[in-house]
Design an enzyme around this catalytic site. Structure first.
Site, PDB file in Angstrom:
ATOM      1  N   GLY A  14      -5.233  -4.109 -41.225  1.00 60.17           N
ATOM      2  CA  GLY A  14      -6.300  -4.894 -41.846  1.00 60.17           C
ATOM      3  C   GLY A  14      -5.758  -6.177 -42.444  1.00 60.17           C
ATOM      4  O   GLY A  14      -6.220  -6.644 -43.490  1.00 60.17           O
ATOM      5  N   ASN A  91      -4.221  -0.462 -44.988  1.00 56.44           N
ATOM      6  CA  ASN A  91      -5.255  -1.178 -45.727  1.00 56.44           C
ATOM      7  C   ASN A  91      -6.578  -1.273 -44.973  1.00 56.44           C
ATOM      8  O   ASN A  91      -7.630  -1.454 -45.589  1.00 56.44           O
ATOM      9  CB  ASN A  91      -4.749  -2.588 -46.067  1.00 56.44           C
ATOM     10  CG  ASN A  91      -5.866  -3.512 -46.503  1.00 56.44           C
ATOM     11  OD1 ASN A  91      -6.370  -3.409 -47.615  1.00 56.44           O
ATOM     12  ND2 ASN A  91      -6.284  -4.398 -45.606  1.00 56.44           N
ATOM     13  N   TYR A 156     -17.896   5.897 -47.042  1.00 57.38           N
ATOM     14  CA  TYR A 156     -16.762   5.106 -47.524  1.00 57.38           C
ATOM     15  C   TYR A 156     -16.016   5.865 -48.619  1.00 57.38           C
ATOM     16  O   TYR A 156     -14.784   5.958 -48.603  1.00 57.38           O
ATOM     17  CB  TYR A 156     -17.276   3.766 -48.043  1.00 57.38           C
ATOM     18  CG  TYR A 156     -16.192   2.802 -48.463  1.00 57.38           C
ATOM     19  CD1 TYR A 156     -15.400   2.150 -47.513  1.00 57.38           C
ATOM     20  CD2 TYR A 156     -15.960   2.520 -49.810  1.00 57.38           C
ATOM     21  CE1 TYR A 156     -14.404   1.253 -47.892  1.00 57.38           C
ATOM     22  CE2 TYR A 156     -14.975   1.631 -50.198  1.00 57.38           C
ATOM     23  CZ  TYR A 156     -14.196   0.999 -49.241  1.00 57.38           C
ATOM     24  OH  TYR A 156     -13.214   0.106 -49.624  1.00 57.38           O
ATOM     25  N   LYS A 160     -12.105   7.226 -48.583  1.00 62.15           N
ATOM     26  CA  LYS A 160     -11.130   6.773 -49.566  1.00 62.15           C
ATOM     27  C   LYS A 160     -10.612   7.933 -50.425  1.00 62.15           C
ATOM     28  O   LYS A 160      -9.449   7.934 -50.837  1.00 62.15           O
ATOM     29  CB  LYS A 160     -11.746   5.682 -50.443  1.00 62.15           C
ATOM     30  CG  LYS A 160     -12.046   4.388 -49.685  1.00 62.15           C
ATOM     31  CD  LYS A 160     -10.802   3.810 -49.028  1.00 62.15           C
ATOM     32  CE  LYS A 160     -11.049   2.470 -48.384  1.00 62.15           C
ATOM     33  NZ  LYS A 160      -9.817   1.867 -47.799  1.00 62.15           N
TER      34      LYS A 160
END
Length: 248
Positions: A14, A91, A156, A160
Site C-alpha cells: 500500500g 499497510n 474493515y 483490522k
C-alpha cells in the site's frame, strides 16, 4: 535519538499513497532500501523517484495482494535481488463501508482478502528472509476500529482486529529468532479519505479526540521507523495506538 536503518531492506505494501507512502519515505530517510508494493504502478514510480533522490534504492512491484502466487513470486524475487529482507510493513487496506444488513458478501470477502489475507500472504512469503535477518521486523498497520469497532465498518473492523491477533501470534512464533512483530493502530489521520470529509464532519471528529486534531501520516511513519530500529528490539506483540487519545 538518531535512528539509523542504513542498508536495511524493507518491503511496504500500500505504498503508493497516504500512510504507506509516508512509511516508505520514512524508512528510506533513515537509510533503508525499499520495495514498493501496490496496484498503481504510476504512483509507485513517483514514490520511487523520491526515495532515489534520498540516495536509496527503490523497487517498484505492482501486485494484487489477492493473488497468492504473484505475491509469493514477488517476495522471493525482491529478496533475492536485495540480498534479503529485514523489514516488512503490511499497510495495504481497503474499505467497503456499509451497515451489516446492507453489506454484500462479495464486499465483505474483498475487504478481508486484501486487508487480512493479503498480510498473511506477504508475511508467509517473507518469513524465511525475516528469520535469516539479524534485524527482522514485522509491522502491521491495524486501526483503532480494530480495537473499538465502528458502526458501518464491520468488515474493515474485523480485518483490522484480525491483524492484531495475527501479529501477536507471530510475535510468539518469531521471538526465538529475535524477530519482532508489532501493530500500529492509527486513529483519524489526514489522508485522501479524511480530506473528502466536509469541515463540519472533520470538526465533529476532532471533538471526539482528546488532543483535538487529526493525526498526520508523518506521525505514523515515525512510529514505524522506530519499530523497525534497533532501539525497538525489546518490543514485540504490542499494539501502538496513535490516535490522539481517541480509544483510551
Amino acid at each position: 535519538m538518531q535512528i539509523s536503518l542504513l542498508d536495511r531492506k524493507a518491503l511496504v505494501t500500500g505504498a503508493s499513497r497516504g500512510i504507506g507512502r509516508a512509511i516508505a519515505l520514512g524508512l528510506a530517510g533513515a537509510g533503508a532500501d525499499v520495495v514498493l508494493v501496490a496496484t498503481n504502478e504510476a504512483l509507485l514510480s513517483e514514490v520511487a523517484g523520491e526515495i532515489e533522490a534520498l540516495g536509496r534504492q527503490a523497487l517498484v512491484r505492482p501486485v494484487d495482494l489477492r493473488d497468492g502466487e504473484a505475491v509469493t513470486a514477488m517476495v522471493k524475487e525482491v529478496s533475492k535481488t536485495l540480498g534479503g529482507l529485514d523489514i516488512v510493513v503490511n499497510n495495504a487496506g481497503i474499505t467497503a463501508d456499509n451497515l451489516l444488513m446492507r453489506t454484500k458478501e462479495a464486499d465483505w470477502s474483498r475487504v478481508l482478502d486484501v486487508n487480512l489475507s493479503g498480510a498473511f500472504r506477504v508475511t508467509k512469503a517473507a518469513t524465511r528472509a525475516l528469520l535469516k535477518s539479524k534485524h527482522g521486523r514485522l509491522i502491521n498497520i491495524s486501526s483503532v476500529v480494530g480495537l473499538t469497532g465502528n458502526a458501518g465498518q464491520s468488515s474493515y473492523a474485523a480485518s483490522k482486529a484480525g491483524l492484531i491477533g495475527f501479529t501477536k501470534s507471530l510475535a510468539q512464533e518469531f521471538s526465538s529468532r529475535g524477530v519482532t512483530a508489532n501493530c500500529v493502530a492509527p486513529g483519524f489521520i489526514e489522508t485522501d479519505m479524511t480530506a473528502a470529509l466536509t469541515e463540519e464532519q472533520q470538526a465533529m471528529i476532532c471533538e471526539r479526540i482528546p488532543l483535538g486534531r487529526v493525526g498526520s501520516v508523518g506521525e505514523i511513519a515515525a512510529a514505524c521507523v522506530f519499530l523497525a530500529s534497533d532501539q525497538a528490539a525489546y518490543l514485540t506483540g504490542t499494539v501502538l495506538r496513535i490516535d490522539g487519545g481517541l480509544s483510551m
